[in-house]
Write a protein that holds these residues in place. Structure first.
Motif, mmCIF file in Angstrom:
data_model
loop_
_atom_site.group_PDB
_atom_site.id
_atom_site.type_symbol
_atom_site.label_atom_id
_atom_site.label_comp_id
_atom_site.label_asym_id
_atom_site.label_seq_id
_atom_site.Cartn_x
_atom_site.Cartn_y
_atom_site.Cartn_z
ATOM 1 N N ALA A 43 -0.956 146.170 -0.464
ATOM 2 C CA ALA A 43 -1.244 146.598 -1.838
ATOM 3 C C ALA A 43 -2.039 147.901 -1.861
ATOM 4 O O ALA A 43 -1.880 148.712 -2.780
ATOM 5 N N LEU A 44 -2.871 148.115 -0.859
ATOM 6 C CA LEU A 44 -3.677 149.333 -0.820
ATOM 7 C C LEU A 44 -2.919 150.533 -0.255
ATOM 8 O O LEU A 44 -3.313 151.672 -0.481
ATOM 9 N N THR A 57 10.587 146.743 -2.188
ATOM 10 C CA THR A 57 9.941 147.418 -3.311
ATOM 11 C C THR A 57 8.606 147.999 -2.878
ATOM 12 O O THR A 57 7.962 147.491 -1.963
ATOM 13 N N LYS A 58 8.208 149.081 -3.565
ATOM 14 C CA LYS A 58 6.911 149.720 -3.334
ATOM 15 C C LYS A 58 6.029 149.633 -4.571
ATOM 16 O O LYS A 58 4.983 150.261 -4.624
ATOM 17 N N GLU A 59 6.427 148.857 -5.561
ATOM 18 C CA GLU A 59 5.678 148.778 -6.815
ATOM 19 C C GLU A 59 4.301 148.169 -6.598
ATOM 20 O O GLU A 59 4.143 147.146 -5.944
ATOM 21 N N LYS A 60 3.297 148.783 -7.193
ATOM 22 C CA LYS A 60 1.915 148.327 -7.046
ATOM 23 C C LYS A 60 1.718 146.959 -7.703
ATOM 24 O O LYS A 60 1.035 146.095 -7.160
ATOM 25 N N SER A 61 2.322 146.734 -8.862
ATOM 26 C CA SER A 61 2.132 145.460 -9.566
ATOM 27 C C SER A 61 2.734 144.297 -8.777
ATOM 28 O O SER A 61 2.176 143.193 -8.766
ATOM 29 N N THR A 62 3.839 144.533 -8.112
ATOM 30 C CA THR A 62 4.462 143.491 -7.302
ATOM 31 C C THR A 62 3.593 143.154 -6.100
ATOM 32 O O THR A 62 3.441 141.990 -5.733
ATOM 33 N N LYS A 63 2.992 144.153 -5.504
ATOM 34 C CA LYS A 63 2.105 143.927 -4.372
ATOM 35 C C LYS A 63 0.854 143.159 -4.796
ATOM 36 O O LYS A 63 0.403 142.259 -4.082
ATOM 37 N N ILE A 64 0.316 143.482 -5.949
ATOM 38 C CA ILE A 64 -0.866 142.766 -6.453
ATOM 39 C C ILE A 64 -0.498 141.325 -6.786
ATOM 40 O O ILE A 64 -1.282 140.405 -6.525
ATOM 41 N N SER A 65 0.677 141.111 -7.334
ATOM 42 C CA SER A 65 1.135 139.742 -7.604
ATOM 43 C C SER A 65 1.263 138.941 -6.306
ATOM 44 O O SER A 65 0.935 137.752 -6.270
#
Length: 100
Positions: A43-44, A57-65
């Motif tokens: 995520a970081l 995927t590289k989406e930040k919201s998906t990583k935080i989820s």
């Protein structure tokens, strides 16, 4: 107080279930902490790629989820490992008597 009212066979079964739940809690804590660690690193890192449903995927919201979902494992492990014995004894006795 609760243990005196149980018969010997039920007490043995409850003790086995309590021991296994403590073991499962410890394993969930270890595995969950590893998952949180690796997903937090992903995520970081803006270039890190994770797969969700087979799609990279590289989406930040998906990583935080993914980090938040992975946090459920050590939290449930903490409950199983450190819950009061009285609570787990009651739950295990209810489950065993209903299944028998």
């Amino acid at each position: 107080m609760f243990k005196e009212s149980m018969d010997a066979e039920l007490k043995k079964r409850v003790d086995v279930i309590v021991g296994l739940s403590r073991l499962a809690g410890g394993i969930l804590i270890l595995i969950g902490c590893l998952l949180v660690f690796f997903f937090a690193q992903a995520a970081l890192d803006p270039n890190a790629v994770i797969e969700v449903n087979g799609i990279p995927t590289k989406e930040k919201s998906t990583k935080i989820s993914a980090v938040l979902f992975a946090c459920l494992f050590p939290i449930s492990g903490l409950f199983l490992a450190f819950a009061p014995s009285k609570l787990i004894d009651k739950l295990a006795a209810k489950i065993i008597t209903r299944l028998s």
